[in-house]
Design a protein around this motif. Structure first.
Motif: not given
Length: 719
Positions: A294-306, A308-323
């Protein structure tokens, strides 16, 4: 083939890998240097380059070239299931047949092993935990070591005790390195390693500077704009996120420090109309896959994650990271924010630090290597047993929580002091030295990293430069983009309406407390005749807590109340009213007080409390207050019968906790008489539950004394 021809062939493979027209893609110079070292010179290389630099392109291009020259398959050791899935898809574009062996696909392992042996697999991605599997280590690993054409250690900082994600399974790679045939190249890659971690990785892998090509590039990410938004409390942070999430570019990730916080934030953002999904250690694998898609296809605005998502998610057009909250390490923070802006010109990175951050750091800090006495006790127990012992069996003899015990055993296994075999663990009998200086140094480094994160929040200088210096990037210089260099680009104000909604969400008390159903393994060996399933007539029912200590709502209010240095006193009025509200919701819930239990929907006949040696006034006033408001009789409290009237309450494993509690409580005569006069369900009140064993022991005593269902109510639950 000369170097010019090899370079042309490598660039052609890269074009296939990225889906570009032939002749339009070209390896960067450092990428080419790494590929040439692996393919032409069959050397070992250590690549420390920022996220998005193209480390995976190096090992996939090298794999294609080596396979064409008759080399065996590439083995990639990676801790990242999400990255494994991305890389299998990427490899397929270049005609590279990749398979993965990890905890999510055990049903495929046999077929994959056969494909590897038939030479039908070009790349095998393996999770580090497989290296600790007895079957894999004894049967598959030797064959892989004998046939591997290239060994890749991805996220190699995990090898280091000083990395933010130390995984002792990684250190088994030493055995595989020693077993590799002559001339087999090795590539270690990471995006976040300072000089100290880099040196440690080189030592762990045996890729010292004299043997390996070390390629370390600048860590600046020109697409990232870093900022910190200081807000007074959790409600303001949640409200701010709800008001500003829509302004952030594209889709992204909202990181939280705990599972509870991720679930709270997800629920509130959905109420506010956002398409978001939670991604934590509790998320089922199928749901993780769906969330990633869903995130790869931009069907969600964000994943709210610990993490656990960590280093391994590869989405070149990821527009933001909020902590929502500050990680405890600049290495961890830089790794996570590095997911953003890889394929876009601009991405926003924002931290919303919280007053609870350091309490959460301390809560999750129970990972240090145990004291020597506990290690020696474990070794002696294994040596004396004369047979393999499982971890549950060891818990009966060693006062360590299970996760910490398992990590310690893995380190001892790598050090050669113990060995994992079918049936558990056994001693090797080999001498072992407790490295006091090393473990103390690791602890000091972790403390220093926490101090760095405090300074990051407060700094008035360039934030990117600060992070780069923490990672020993010699080229660190002001970025000109962050909030300190260019001024804040996003406000900190929140509307009264948003704040009211966030406050209401965080003020809603009530989480379920699952009861214990099984006694710990090994209790008879401790002289306690408890084993197997707890009889239904002696079990505790599912209970309620106002909140978890790890959440950002009630957790923030309960941590100070239950802190060790907080004086004992009566329960605050607002906390008592929240407890009453939890009970009212509980009574109205489907199935009543104890769903799926016959005749258990009846109202409790009274209130019983667990005596507290540290907060007696708090627990007593809570129990009596609930009884008064609920118009229930207060039936009394259990009594202590243990030595000196106390019992151990340390954060130990289940067997040791139950051992400490055994024989410690009793039902006094007046309470027993009250239970006999008023048979039926009772509320059992305590201040805090971590393991659930105090509630289980107390419930067993009350049930045996004649009570009906025992319904626990506590202020706070761990986790």
């Amino acid at each position: 083939m000369d170097t010019v021809e090899l370079r042309a062939e490598a660039d052609a493979v890269l074009a296939e890998l990225v889906g570009a027209p032939e002749g339009s893609a070209r390896l960067r110079e450092d990428q080419w240097r790494a590929v040439a070292a692996l393919v032409e010179e069959r050397r070992r290389a250590l690549v420390v380059q920022r996220t998005g630099w193209g480390k995976s392109a190096v090992y996939f291009v090298a794999t294609a070239l080596l396979r064409r020259r008759g080399a065996g398959p590439t083995v990639i050791v990676s801790p990242l299931l999400a990255l494994m899935r991305n890389q299998v898809d990427s490899a397929a574009r270049a005609g590279i047949r990749a398979r993965t062996i990890n905890s999510a696909n055990p049903e495929e392992w046999d077929a994959i092993h056969e494909e590897v042996e038939r030479g039908e697999t070009d790349v095998l991605l393996v999770s580090p935990e497989r290296l600790n599997s007895v079957d894999f280590r004894e049967h598959m690993l030797p064959r892989l070591a004998a046939t591997t054409g290239l060994l890749v250690v991805d996220e190699a900082h995990c090898i280091s005790d000083w990395g933010h994600d130390f995984r002792p399974d990684y250190r088994r790679l030493r055995a595989m390195l020693a077993a590799l045939g002559p001339g087999v190249p090795v590539l270690a890659t990471t995006a976040t390693a300072n000089a100290r971690v880099t040196a440690d990785v080189a030592e762990q892998l045996g890729t010292g500077a004299g043997e390996a090509l070390v390629l370390r590039g600048p860590l600046d990410r020109e697409s990232l704009r870093l900022g910190v938004v200081q807000l007074p409390d959790a409600a303001h942070r949640l409200a701010w996120l709800a008001e500003h999430l829509g302004e952030l570019p594209g889709s992204g990730i909202v990181y939280t420090l705990t599972v509870a916080a991720a679930e709270e934030a997800t629920a509130y953002l959905r109420q506010r109309g956002y398409e978001v999904a939670s991604y934590t250690g509790r998320t089922e694998n199928a749901d993780r896959l769906q969330a990633e898609a869903d995130l790869l296809e931009n069907r969600v605005k964000a994943l709210v994650a610990t993490s656990a998502l960590g280093m391994g998610f590869d989405k070149p057009d990821l527009g933001f990271v909020v902590h929502l909250g500050s990680p405890s390490s600049p290495i961890a923070y830089y790794q996570q924010v590095g997911r953003a802006g890889r394929g876009v010109k601009h991405a926003d990175v924002l931290m919303l630090p919280g007053t609870e951050d350091e309490a959460i750091w301390r809560y999750f800090a129970d990972t240090a290597f145990p004291p020597e006495a506990q290690v020696r006790q474990t070794l002696s127990t294994l040596a004396d047993a004369g047979r393999p012992l499982s971890v549950p069996a060891l818990e009966a003899a060693v006062d360590l929580r299970r996760t910490r015990l398992e990590t310690m055993l893995k380190v001892l296994d790598v050090d050669g002091a113990v060995k994992r075999v079918k049936g558990g663990w056994e001693s090797t009998g080999l001498p072992w030295v407790y490295d006091t200086e090393r473990y103390a140094w690791v602890a000091r480094q972790r403390a220093a990293e926490q101090q760095s994160m405090r300074e990051y929040v407060r700094t008035s200088g360039c934030r990117m430069e600060f992070l780069r210096r923490q990672l020993d990037d010699e080229g660190a210089a002001p970025c000109g983009r962050c909030d300190n260099c260019a001024g804040s680009w996003i406000g900190s104000a929140v509307s009264a309406e948003a704040l009211k909604g966030a406050t209401k969400e965080l003020d809603r008390p009530g989480v379920e407390v699952e009861p214990r159903r099984m006694w710990p393994t090994g209790m008879p060996a401790l002289g306690i005749d408890l084993k197997g399933r707890i009889p239904a007539g002696e079990q505790c029912s599912t209970g309620r807590a106002l909140g978890r200590l790890s959440d950002i709502g009630w957790g923030n209010r309960l941590r100070p109340l239950l802190a060790e240095n907080t004086p004992d006193g009566p329960v605050p009025d607002d906390v008592l009213q929240a407890a009453v509200a939890v009970l009212a919701d509980w009574a109205r819930s489907a199935g009543g007080w104890a769903p799926n239990v016959p005749d258990a929907s009846a109202r409790p006949v009274g209130v019983v409390s667990v005596p507290s040696m540290t907060r007696p006034h708090l627990v007593d006033s809570l129990a009596r207050g609930v009884a008064t408001v609920g118009r229930l009789p207060y039936l009394g409290a259990l009594t202590y019968t243990g030595p000196n009237g106390t019992h151990a309450a340390r954060r130990s494993n289940s067997a040791q906790r139950l051992r400490a509690l055994s024989g410690t409580f009793a039902v006094p005569d007046d309470l027993a008489a009250a239970l006999a006069d008023s048979p039926g369900p009772v509320l059992l009140v305590d201040d805090y539950t971590e393991s659930g064993w105090t509630l289980a022991v107390a419930a067993r005593l009350l049930r045996r004394a004649g009570s009906g269902q025992v319904l626990p109510l506590v202020l706070a639950a761990a986790g």
